[in-house]
Design an enzyme around this catalytic site. Structure first.
Site, PDB file in Angstrom:
ATOM      1  N   ARG A 144      45.210  45.092  37.710  1.00  0.00           N
ATOM      2  CA  ARG A 144      44.129  46.088  37.613  1.00  0.00           C
ATOM      3  C   ARG A 144      44.653  47.489  37.893  1.00  0.00           C
ATOM      4  O   ARG A 144      44.280  48.447  37.220  1.00  0.00           O
ATOM      5  CB  ARG A 144      42.982  45.701  38.555  1.00  0.00           C
ATOM      6  N   ASP A 158      43.112  29.130  42.611  1.00  0.00           N
ATOM      7  CA  ASP A 158      44.565  29.206  42.403  1.00  0.00           C
ATOM      8  C   ASP A 158      45.355  28.487  43.497  1.00  0.00           C
ATOM      9  O   ASP A 158      46.549  28.248  43.351  1.00  0.00           O
ATOM     10  CB  ASP A 158      45.020  30.671  42.343  1.00  0.00           C
TER      11      ASP A 158
HETATM   12  C1  S3P Z   1      42.118  36.038  38.022  1.00  0.00           C
HETATM   13  C2  S3P Z   1      41.016  35.242  37.964  1.00  0.00           C
HETATM   14  C3  S3P Z   1      41.097  33.759  38.025  1.00  0.00           C
HETATM   15  C4  S3P Z   1      42.434  33.289  38.575  1.00  0.00           C
HETATM   16  C5  S3P Z   1      43.566  34.004  37.917  1.00  0.00           C
HETATM   17  C6  S3P Z   1      43.491  35.495  38.180  1.00  0.00           C
HETATM   18  C7  S3P Z   1      41.926  37.508  37.959  1.00  0.00           C
HETATM   19  O1  S3P Z   1      40.945  33.231  36.722  1.00  0.00           O
HETATM   20  O2  S3P Z   1      42.567  31.901  38.407  1.00  0.00           O
HETATM   21  O3  S3P Z   1      44.800  33.532  38.428  1.00  0.00           O
HETATM   22  O4  S3P Z   1      42.879  38.247  38.274  1.00  0.00           O
HETATM   23  O5  S3P Z   1      40.825  37.935  37.603  1.00  0.00           O
HETATM   24  P1  S3P Z   1      39.502  32.897  36.080  1.00  0.00           P
HETATM   25  O6  S3P Z   1      38.804  34.177  35.835  1.00  0.00           O
HETATM   26  O7  S3P Z   1      39.806  32.157  34.813  1.00  0.00           O
HETATM   27  O8  S3P Z   1      38.816  32.043  37.094  1.00  0.00           O
END
Ligand code: S3P
Length: 425
Positions: A26, A312
């Site tokens: 981000r 995660d």
């Molecule tokens: C993330 C959101 C999660 C996570 C990924 C990183 C993010 O995924 O599993 O490792 O940075 O917004 P999902 O949005 O598919 O749950």
């Protein structure tokens, strides 16, 4: 690469891990969008974040590494340049899904691609809401490659998230920055909130749901970012220190954002000795030092409401569960099947190799019994978190243990083995 993992006797010392991957993605995106110079300290060293940088370089943002800072010269509102090539998101779901939200409202056409794993992950979840906003996105079977048409007028929408996904939420909010009027995202299950925190979006919380508003006025400005260490990378070392005898480990400046600390909460309920020392705050993001000591763990019932928060960390949580008293079971985690690998299947496969009694469900798995095999080659399935979870397991038991395709750790933490060596013994 097949990596041999030696048994360790204990772990001790201090680790300062690279910056959080989610926050780093981000920061890179917002700095590239903002007009002028931004600085990012302690950026994630992950290959995933490099994929994000590569995509924005392709659209005219400039990046230079200066000592320990990444300097970014961002483009400004609607000033990204049309990419000359396809935008390759590599293995990174966050890159692909968040960038789609940004590209949906640009003046140029673009094509997003990714590696084999990313090209099999679901994208309809972002295509649907972005299309409702007026985006024109084509994809043959709801996966990458995506062709995104430029020169469309996006309109703000109200969107109830049908899946607990911070990536989907963020894609819609980022499209909202480029849309006419306001965009409102409503989530009934909380997911990581870095996008709204870092952009300073208005958030309204009730007991049942959270509403987040995005609009052009929240478009990012140049900033100086400090990225706290990645709690998802730290989780592997936390569990390692808990399970190794006579161990004390300090992890410095770890992200303690409440939408990510479910792993500390669950391990605490299991009996883990984890102390949070000195909480600090930067740009609405909390972080602090963690002191972890060897502990005796027992399995607990894992509630549905915490799954999105620990999604995660489930591979390493399962390793903690294997060594804890009682049987480990996790349910309501069907999203695990849509990660870098089908993680339910990947974890069960590797536990089977150990001779454990494993039951696989659509939305989770349970483990019973004890380890019966001492010569095992675990399969990472090219998935960084599976590789690191089974490396931690290997370091806890006597025998010959290897992890196949271990190089996949570079997706989130290329320094994993060096970090492990630095605290061994
Ligand atoms: C993330 C959101 C999660 C996570 C990924 C990183 C993010 O995924 O599993 O490792 O940075 O917004 P999902 O949005 O598919 O749950």
């Amino acid at each position: 690469m097949k990596q041999k993992i030696e048994k360790l006797e204990m772990v001790n010392g201090e680790l300062s891990l690279p910056g959080d991957k989610s926050i780093s993605h981000r920061a890179v995106m917002f700095a590239a969008l903002a007009e002028g110079k931004s600085e990012i300290k302690n950026l994630s060293s992950s290959e995933d974040v490099q994929s994000t940088i590569k995509c924005f370089r392709e659209m005219g943002a400039e990046f230079e590494q200066q000592n320990k800072k990444l300097i970014v010269h961002g483009r400004g509102y609607m000033k990204l340049l049309p990419p000359k090539n396809e935008l390759d998101c590599g293995n990174s779901g966050t890159t692909a899904r968040l960038i789609s939200g940004i590209l949906a409202g640009q003046k140029f056409d673009s094509v997003l691609t990714g590696d084999k794993s990313l090209s099999s992950r679901p994208m309809k979840r972002i295509i649907d809401p972005l299309t409702q906003m007026g985006a024109v996105i084509s994809s043959e079977v709801g996966t990458l490659p995506l062709s995104i048409k430029g020169n469309v007028e996006l309109k703000g929408i109200e969107y109830n998230l049908p899946v607990a996904s911070a990536q989907v939420k963020s894609a819609v909010l980022l499209a909202g920055l480029h849309a006419e009027g306001k965009t409102k995202v409503i989530e009934s299950t909380s997911t990581r909130d870095h996008t709204e925190n870092m952009l300073g979006l208005p958030i309204y919380k009730t007991e049942k749901y959270t509403e987040i508003i995005s609009a052009h006025e929240y478009y990012p400005k140049p900033a100086e970012y400090f990225i706290p260490s990645d709690i998802s990378s730290a989780a592997f070392f936390i569990v390692l220190a808990l399970l190794q005898k006579n161990s004390n480990l300090t992890l410095t400046n770890v992200s303690l954002n409440k939408s990510r600390t479910g792993i500390i909460e669950l391990l605490g309920q299991m009996g883990a000795k984890i102390e949070i020392i000195e909480e600090k705050k930067f740009m609405n993001e909390t972080y602090g030092n963690l002191f972890v000591q060897s502990s005796i763990l027992k399995n607990i019932k894992i509630g549905k409401e915490i799954i999105a928060n620990v999604i995660d960390e489930i591979p390493i949580l399962a390793i903690a569960g294997l060594f804890a008293e009682g049987n480990f079971e996790i349910r309501n985690a069907d999203e695990l099947r849509k990660k870098e690998s089908d993680r339910i299947n990947s974890i069960c496969h590797n536990f089977h190799l150990l001779g454990l009694d494993v039951e696989e469900y659509d939305d989770g798995f349970s483990i019973r019994g004890s380890i019966k095999k001492s010569n095992v080659i675990f399969e990472s399935f090219g998935d960084h978190r599976i590789a690191m979870a089974f490396a931690v397991l290997s370091s806890l038991v006597e025998g010959n243990y290897y992890v196949n395709n271990f190089e996949s750790v570079k997706i989130s933490n290329p320094g994993f083995i060096d970090q492990l060596k630095s605290i061994a013994g």
